[in-house]
Design an enzyme around this catalytic site. Structure first.
Site, mmCIF file in Angstrom:
data_model
loop_
_atom_site.group_PDB
_atom_site.id
_atom_site.type_symbol
_atom_site.label_atom_id
_atom_site.label_comp_id
_atom_site.label_asym_id
_atom_site.label_seq_id
_atom_site.Cartn_x
_atom_site.Cartn_y
_atom_site.Cartn_z
ATOM 1 N N HIS A 392 -18.390 35.825 28.407
ATOM 2 C CA HIS A 392 -17.397 34.792 28.097
ATOM 3 C C HIS A 392 -17.613 33.456 28.793
ATOM 4 O O HIS A 392 -16.817 32.543 28.604
ATOM 5 C CB HIS A 392 -15.991 35.286 28.457
ATOM 6 C CG HIS A 392 -15.391 36.204 27.438
ATOM 7 N ND1 HIS A 392 -14.696 35.745 26.343
ATOM 8 C CD2 HIS A 392 -15.390 37.552 27.351
ATOM 9 C CE1 HIS A 392 -14.290 36.783 25.630
ATOM 10 N NE2 HIS A 392 -14.700 37.889 26.220
ATOM 11 N N LYS A 583 -4.316 23.990 27.618
ATOM 12 C CA LYS A 583 -5.306 24.978 28.049
ATOM 13 C C LYS A 583 -5.220 25.060 29.566
ATOM 14 O O LYS A 583 -4.551 24.236 30.191
ATOM 15 C CB LYS A 583 -6.715 24.567 27.612
ATOM 16 C CG LYS A 583 -7.073 23.112 27.969
ATOM 17 C CD LYS A 583 -8.399 22.670 27.358
ATOM 18 C CE LYS A 583 -8.317 22.413 25.865
ATOM 19 N NZ LYS A 583 -9.127 23.305 25.060
ATOM 20 N N ARG A 584 -5.907 26.047 30.169
ATOM 21 C CA ARG A 584 -5.911 26.110 31.627
ATOM 22 C C ARG A 584 -6.438 24.795 32.204
ATOM 23 O O ARG A 584 -7.297 24.147 31.612
ATOM 24 C CB ARG A 584 -6.776 27.289 32.092
ATOM 25 C CG ARG A 584 -6.108 28.648 31.865
ATOM 26 C CD ARG A 584 -4.799 28.801 32.649
ATOM 27 N NE ARG A 584 -5.028 28.864 34.075
ATOM 28 C CZ ARG A 584 -4.941 29.961 34.814
ATOM 29 N NH1 ARG A 584 -4.603 31.105 34.268
ATOM 30 N NH2 ARG A 584 -5.156 29.924 36.116
ATOM 31 N N THR A 691 -10.451 28.952 21.634
ATOM 32 C CA THR A 691 -9.750 29.505 20.463
ATOM 33 C C THR A 691 -8.542 28.640 20.126
ATOM 34 O O THR A 691 -8.073 28.634 18.988
ATOM 35 C CB THR A 691 -9.297 30.956 20.716
ATOM 36 O OG1 THR A 691 -8.709 31.037 22.017
ATOM 37 C CG2 THR A 691 -10.467 31.914 20.629
ATOM 38 N N LYS A 695 -6.737 27.381 16.446
ATOM 39 C CA LYS A 695 -5.302 27.442 16.122
ATOM 40 C C LYS A 695 -4.809 26.084 15.626
ATOM 41 O O LYS A 695 -4.062 25.993 14.647
ATOM 42 C CB LYS A 695 -4.498 27.885 17.361
ATOM 43 C CG LYS A 695 -4.756 29.334 17.735
ATOM 44 C CD LYS A 695 -4.361 29.663 19.174
ATOM 45 C CE LYS A 695 -5.005 30.993 19.574
ATOM 46 N NZ LYS A 695 -4.965 31.244 21.012
#
Length: 857
Positions: A392, A583-584, A691, A695
């Protein structure tokens, strides 16, 4: 003659959510009242809104149970283990897929379950007739926040797709008592609060104490006549909690099994320490701490012993469970029938979601060699054929490298097994490359140094039959850099599986308005075959459709604006561009680049206050790891810039900056459908896939982004001209690394950038603490690994193109439609079909199991 139906009425009739039958509504009301009375022991006089939520959740769960039991029976029947017909029927024999992940970021369950069972309209009507509001009840449910970000949410989408594709799949993880922390923004700073998500109970899980299993730690290895024995261990029990995972309208219900740590009853009492009985009982907490809390790090390795315990805990419990199921003959039977492991890899697939469950490899070897007494070579063949590994990230700080001394203490037998795996692995490499000691060093599972470390990614590559990246560009980088030496030896092992998202949650659930206008044009099949969205291109010049798409977006924006006004007390202009980066918080994701654009835009408005500017509302959200100083400073900078911008009367509503506190799955479901612009601006070569980008695309936002991760494939699918692509490509970044990146060069050359940096460093956004952001300034000027300034100019000019297009709503919406039409590839159904066929060796099935109220064949 009946009057013609309005658009709204027509849509309601063909809504993808399904029509409410009268019988269903009456049955749901009856069940709701029964649960309120018998399960919650309340009547309408004393019931709280939370009681109503629980009554509805139990009502909906009732509809899952029969399907759940029937699905599991069906899997056992499809798996003829010892019948005479077994060989003849080998083709139809069942392969069970086990998805091992330390994270499952599930979010809320109620609405998703209603949708997948086709119950939403019936529940809506029943709850309305009971004088309640379904949306209000849905808002009461806690998010199951058992993940940090993309990796955990991907696992959740995959479970949905595996059930929808009729795969016999199981998600295995940990039932953390505390999930990802709740984020409060106090004075512009992130403050963490514990996420006590189980406080009121979880109606979706079923404890299974009858399947509780022992997990061993510590101890030592005795070498006996019968081989090595791991003895004098400390035991912790793993208690499974099962959560049903329904497929979309196919009556399949799979299982997510999460393990919780329990101390054995004789814990610490073995020594018969009567004097300290109380302390011994209190010390049970030490064992149970294993499943207490999710580590809140995303893309960062923190080598803590408790984390290693978590990783072994989930693996040890899961493998015992898998082997019990492999050996047993029929549904519910626990007596072993299979004794040969020959067919194990044909029956069992284990997918490792990153290196966190890597210990599955030495643990399976330990069971096969030490317990089942197979020879090493046979055990190794079975293990490698069974396991597959998904990588990942390529960020070096994220790779798991555990100190050998920690293994020696915690898992002594596994250390011996890893040493043996490494010895045999290096022997085979030495045969292929005689005298190449540097290659042996690079490819070893053990990194020399002080301390010696075990490289878990190398263990996964060596111990798996397939290794995949999560977007094409990422898989290429994996093959050419991180695992180049391994790819040279076994190129056939390496694959790509571009990530995807489930369209059930990320379109139908969160954006029913858009789902309905699509269903009007295409019918309902697109929900399980997202490639059908391509047909929307037939309507690209259809004015009515263009208007419908724009109208749905505007309604979503107004709804979000109302929500934000309630939550944050800020009034925002729904006509403005909703520019969103969620996002983070991480340097590589470059929230700082976004921040530099905000300040630049602010400065331009201040410089020419009478000029017409396209209004923007910039929303940034995401959590920073509690120990990540720079990420926390980035949040403080964004909130400080917001304080200045939002309170400047000259700016008015032309620019607003909002920090979205406590970003999580349930907030994403509100934010994403309302976005106009999706910010995907990581340095090329750093974001494995992303991802969130998918979306936003599916929900009708346009992307401003670099050629990184899945953005590359999004641009390929939609046409690069339909995204706002800017900045360096991977080759440019590599060239700059060779030549050397000088931030000062850009600072000196670009006056707007220089002004922005001077404002940050002289305290324009922190007048009471002029030095507040010196760490950020110093990092950007002197050691920015992610080269923010190198893409600044291209980013600013790309944002100007965004403004230009937004002035032409029709052309903007046509680009939106082209993006939605091109998002079919990014369904997790497509991703999982590829895993199934190319890694697990199983074919997805569209068999619809008969529902519980129909007799079985």
């Amino acid at each position: 003659m009946a009057k013609p139906l309005s658009d709204h009425d027509r849509r309601k009739q063909i809504s993808v959510r399904g029509i409410a039958g009268l019988g269903d509504v009456a049955e749901i009301k009856k069940s709701f009242n029964r649960h309120l009375h018998f399960t919650l022991v309340k009547d309408r006089n004393v019931a709280t809104p939370r009681d109503y939520y629980f009554a509805l959740a139990h009502t909906v769960r009732d509809h899952l149970v029969g399907r759940w039991i029937r699905t599991q029976q069906y899997y056992y029947e499809k798996d003829p283990k010892v019948s005479a017909l077994a060989l003849a029927r080998a083709v139809s024999e069942l392969m069970r897929v086990h998805y091992l992940s330390l994270e499952f970021y599930m979010g809320r369950t109620l609405q998703n379950t209603m949708i997948n069972l086709g119950l939403q309209n019936a529940c809506d009507e029943a709850i309305y007739q009971l004088g309640l509001d379904l949306e209000e009840l849905e808002e009461i449910e806690e998010d199951a926040g058992l993940g940090n970000g993309g990796l955990g949410r991907l696992a959740a989408c995959f479970l949905d797709s595996m059930a929808t594709l009729g795969l016999a799949a199981y998600g295995y993880g940990i039932r953390y008592e505390f999930g990802i922390f709740n984020q409060k923004i106090s004075n512009g700073w992130q403050v963490e609060e514990a996420d006590d998500w189980l406080r009121y109970g979880n109606p979706w899980e079923k404890a299974r104490p009858e399947y509780m299993l022992p997990v061993h730690f510590y101890g030592r290895v005795d070498h006996t006549g019968e081989g090595p024995k791991w003895v004098d261990t400390q035991v912790v029990l793993a208690m499974p909690y099962d959560t049903p995972v329904p497929g979309y309208k196919n009556n399949t219900v799979n299982t997510m099994r999460l393990w919780s740590a329990k101390a054995p009853n004789d814990f610490k009492l073995q020594k018969f320490n009567v004097g300290d009985y109380i302390q011994a009982v209190l010390d049970r907490n030490l064992a149970e701490n294993i499943s207490r809390v999710l580590y809140p790090n995303d893309n960062f390795f923190e080598g803590k012993e408790l984390r290693l315990k978590q990783e072994y805990f989930v693996v040890a419990a899961t493998l015992q469970d898998i082997i019990r199921r492999f050996k047993s003959s029929k549904f519910g039977c626990r007596d072993p029938v299979r004794t040969s492991y020959e067919s194990f890899p044909d029956k069992v697939a284990i997918q490792l979601n990153d290196t966190h469950p890597a210990l599955a490899i030495p643990e399976l070897m330990r069971i096969l060699v030490d317990v089942e007494k197979l020879c090493w070579e046979k055990a190794w063949e079975i293990t490698t054929k069974t396991c597959a590994y998904t990588n990942h990230t390529v960020l070096p700080e994220a790779l798991e490298r555990w100190p050998v001394y920690m293994f020696e203490k915690l898992l002594p037998r596994h250390l011996q097994i890893i040493f043996e795996i490494n010895k045999r692995h290096l022997d085979s490499i030495a045969t292929l490359y005689p005298g190449d000691s540097d290659r042996l060093r690079r490819m070893s599972l053990i990194e020399e140094g002080d301390p010696k470390r075990i490289n878990m990614a190398h263990l996964c590559v060596v111990g798996s039959h397939a290794v995949n990246g999560v977007a094409r560009i990422h898989s290429d980088i994996v093959k050419s850099t991180v695992f180049k030496d391994f790819h040279d030896v076994e190129p056939e092992k390496f694959q790509n599986k571009t990530n995807g998202i489930t369209p059930r949650r990320w379109l139908l659930l969160c954006n029913p308005g858009l789902a309905d206008i699509i269903a009007e044009k295409l019918g309902e099949e697109f929900m399980t075959d997202l490639f059908q969205l391509k047909k929307l291109l037939d309507y690209i010049d259809n004015d009515a459709f263009i208007r419908d798409v724009a109208k749905v977006k505007q309604e979503n924006k107004q709804k979000l604006a109302a929500y934000l006004e309630t939550e944050y007390k800020v009034k925002i202009n729904p006509e403005s561009i909703f520019d969103i980066q969620v996002k983070r918080i991480h340097e590589y994701k470059r929230q700082l680049l976004n921040c530099l654009h905000i300040i630049t835009y602010y400065n331009r408005i201040k410089k020419e206050p009478n000029k017409k500017f396209v209004p923007r509302t910039v929303m940034i959200g995401g959590k920073a790891a509690p120990g990540y100083h720079m990420a926390k400073m980035i949040i403080k900078l964004i909130t400080s810039v917001g304080d200045v911008v939002n309170n400047d009367p000259v700016v008015g509503d032309r620019l607003k900056v909002i920090y979205l506190e406590n970003y999580r799955v349930s907030l994403a479901e509100k934010v994403i459908p309302a976005a106009d612009l999706s910010e995907q601006i990581s340095t090329a070569g750093t974001e494995a896939s992303g991802t969130g980008n998918m979306k936003f695309m599916l929900n009708g936002a346009l992307t401003i982004g670099t050629m990184d991760g899945a953005n590359v494939e999004m641009a390929e699918e939609a046409g690069e001209e339909n995204l706002f692509i800017f900045g360096m490509r991977v080759e440019d970044v590599e060239a700059m690394d060779r030549k050397g990146y000088s931030a000062r060069e850009y600072y000196d050359r670009l006056p707007e950038l220089r002004q922005v940096m001077d404002q940050i460093s002289t305290g324009f956004f922190s007048p009471k603490q002029p030095e507040l952001f010196k760490d950020i300034v110093n990092m950007l000027m002197n050691h920015d690994r992610f080269k923010v300034f190198a893409d600044y100019e291209a980013y600013i000019s790309c944002q100007e193109k965004v403004n230009e297009l937004y002035k032409n709503p029709k052309e903007w919406t046509k680009k939106v439609i082209r993006n939605i039409a091109a998002s079919g590839k990014f369904s997790s159904d497509r991703t999982i079909s590829e895993y199934a066929r190319e890694i697990w060796g199983v074919e997805p099935s569209d068999v619809k199991i008969p529902p519980p109220n129909e007799p079985r064949d």
